[in-house]
Enzyme design. Structure first.
Site, PDB file in Angstrom:
ATOM      1  N   HIS A  92       0.828  -1.200   0.000  1.00  0.00           N
ATOM      2  CA  HIS A  92       0.000   0.000   0.000  1.00  0.00           C
ATOM      3  C   HIS A  92       0.869   1.259   0.000  1.00  0.00           C
ATOM      4  CE1 HIS A  92      -2.750   2.932   2.272  1.00  0.00           C
ATOM      5  NE2 HIS A  92      -3.077   2.957   0.996  1.00  0.00           N
ATOM      6  N   HIS A 109      -2.052   0.584   8.125  1.00  0.00           N
ATOM      7  CA  HIS A 109      -3.471   0.645   7.763  1.00  0.00           C
ATOM      8  C   HIS A 109      -4.091  -0.747   7.767  1.00  0.00           C
ATOM      9  CE1 HIS A 109      -1.272   3.941   5.585  1.00  0.00           C
ATOM     10  NE2 HIS A 109      -2.094   4.644   6.357  1.00  0.00           N
TER      11      HIS A 109
END
Ligand code: FES
Length: 163
Positions: A92, A109
């Site tokens: 990510h 996250h």
């Protein structure tokens, strides 16, 4: 365009698409791209289930993890095909991944990747699988070598290029 040439065009482009996609396959049936170094990263005698070892590959700026999991894993080597390795950078935004019970976990996250399934992402914001390190086990010595990468390491335009 006549019907025959249109059919020929579609057959050609379909075959090209299949070849292109199969080249990106992570099923272990395709050889890794050339140019990767062969690097000894551990020995089977020093691996314990669920206790990962850290190393860098294909260069010093690319952290990776080597781990023996409880069951067979896709791309695994050794007894039970249970030894696998992955980039330790989240796909990510590049946060460090840690190993926990068969998963690579990103604490930024909350993405998670399944180490038994080629590093498939199954939770969190990451949409791309984490890059898997191609391993070779020397049965005579028990040494484990990194010899390629399947998938793209975070932050790179090519696994052998930093930017
Ligand atoms: S950097 Fe890993 S989920 Fe965002």
């Amino acid at each position: 365009m006549s019907d025959i040439s249109r059919r020929k065009f579609l057959q050609t482009t379909s075959a090209s698409a299949v070849l292109f996609l199969s080249g990106l396959s992570r099923d272990g049936n395709t050889a890794p791209p050339k140019g990767y170094p062969s690097k000894k990263i551990g020995n089977i005698k020093n691996l314990k289930v669920n206790e990962p070892l850290a190393f860098n590959y294909p260069d010093d700026k690319s952290p990776c993890l080597l781990v023996k999991v409880e069951n067979e894993a896709v791309g695994g080597v050794g007894p039970g095909k249970s030894i696998v390795s992955f980039s330790a950078l989240c796909t990510h935004m590049g946060c460090p991944l840690t190993y926990s019970k068969g998963r690579l976990v990103c604490k930024c996250h909350y993405s998670m990747f399944d180490v038994a399934l080629n590093g498939q992402t199954y939770q969190g914001l990451a949409s791309q699988w984490v890059a898997q390190i191609v391993l070779r086990l020397d049965a005579a010595t028990g040494n484990i070598y990194a010899e390629g990468v399947e998938g793209l390491i975070y932050g790179r335009i090519g696994n052998l290029k930093l930017s």
